[in-house]
Write an enzyme that holds these catalytic residues in place. Sequence first.
Site, mmCIF file in Angstrom:
data_model
loop_
_atom_site.group_PDB
_atom_site.id
_atom_site.type_symbol
_atom_site.label_atom_id
_atom_site.label_comp_id
_atom_site.label_asym_id
_atom_site.label_seq_id
_atom_site.Cartn_x
_atom_site.Cartn_y
_atom_site.Cartn_z
ATOM 1 C CE LYS A 175 -1.902 2.533 3.066
ATOM 2 N NZ LYS A 175 -1.787 3.840 2.311
ATOM 3 C CD GLU A 250 12.370 5.015 8.386
ATOM 4 O OE1 GLU A 250 12.385 5.911 9.267
ATOM 5 O OE2 GLU A 250 12.124 5.230 7.202
ATOM 6 C CG LEU A 251 8.076 4.052 13.745
ATOM 7 C CD1 LEU A 251 7.564 3.755 15.146
ATOM 8 C CD2 LEU A 251 6.969 3.908 12.720
ATOM 9 C CB CYS A 284 12.444 9.732 8.334
ATOM 10 S SG CYS A 284 13.449 8.587 7.351
#
Length: 476
Positions: A175, A250-251, A284
């Site tokens: 997605k 993976e934030l 990020c």
Amino acid sequence: MSEYPALHMIIGGEAVSGGGRDTFDVINPATGDVLGALPLATTGDLDRALDNAALGFAAWRHSTPATRAKVLNGAAQRIAQNADEFARIITLEQGKTLGLAKGEVAGCVQLLEFFAGETFRNYGRELVRPVGQRAVVRHEPVGPVAGFAPWNFPFNTAMRKVGAAIAAGCSIILKGSEETPASALGIMRVLKEAGLPDNVAQAVFGVPDEVSRHLLASKVIRKLSFTGSTTVGKHLIKLAADNLIRTTMELGGHGPVLVFDDVDVKRVTAAVTAQKLRNAGQVCIAPTRFIVQESIYEQFRQGMTDIMAKTRVGDGMDPQTQMGPLANARRLEAMDRFVADARERGARVDTGGERIGNQGFFFQPTVLSDVPPDAAVMNEEPFGPLALVNSYADEDAMITEANRLPFGLSAYAWTNDVKRQRRLADRIEAGMVGINVTGTAAADSPFGGVKSSGHGSEDGPEGVRAYMVTKTVTEA
């Protein structure tokens, strides 16, 4: 627009669109124009994707390393041959400069080639046992994967998930972001052309929470890989827990940059400012909190201000543009909120701080200095072209600030003191630390964070191993 491809989903190798499905307008962030209407998945679409993923895994898990490598190398070759086309699509739907988009495409080629090699390096081991006995450790594909990719690097982050899953022998339902769907669809196209069976990789789009809840509630999915915010990541971990689905997260980050007084300040300032403005700060691992030793603070602050003020902001398609627009209106609103809050709390706006024009999502490169620690932007990931510059007395104070937040993705330090470099590598709490460099990511290097920046790794051998389970087989 004729230069933007038709949008659809891919389920079982078929392009799925129409049929009265709800749609989502994809916007060009440089102009505000609608690029296309993206069909959103129904419950039936998601169930068909799950069925195909189950069938795809049953077959693909038994494929040979040579077969997997052929597909991955074939896809890499096709991407390289069509690099300009893919870069143009990335810029149209995401906004970044065309040069940066080309770099993203080139990075995907390197990833696929590395993953292809990893198919042959899936080494287990044989344990020492008495004569007549044998014990081996094997690594096997975990199962069908749900891969959720964001909009900021729509080609690269999706490829990390899809390429590693295929290399490990897994099937995957990808997605991609609804705001950048053509990039994800391009990945599916080249994999199919390279010979990947139709039911090994699916691409769906929809209301994010509805899609994630449906896929993660299924017994089919055995692995979740997510790149995105810490808040959403925590939510997905809770959903995955019900079926004990393995996760790679993976934030968010809030990259500290420690600059000591033994460096060439002008050179360092130029390097870190360019990295701060990469993709308009929507990265990020972007350097964000500039933690500068007192004796060079004013020189650094003024140097960064001068560079930011001269940066050419515009449409990423224009070769003269140095920084493109933000990706969506939400980021503009966030920048306004952060700057207003910082001002109210006493921060100085050295340059920028305002929107640019009323067409597209442009924001000025901004330097905020003397920013108090309680300002929202000092505690929340800005994800935009905001640089936060503060002075600190010594190494201990600088490290304390670097480690103050719950984030720990990427950190940077600039010093020519070799002993200090080693201390920093040991004491800074981050999954990736760059010392005298701005880059911390490469195809062969694990990419991931600690603390609230997530767990697990993408890229490198660790990125493929994340899609595998360990089995011990003992024989007598």
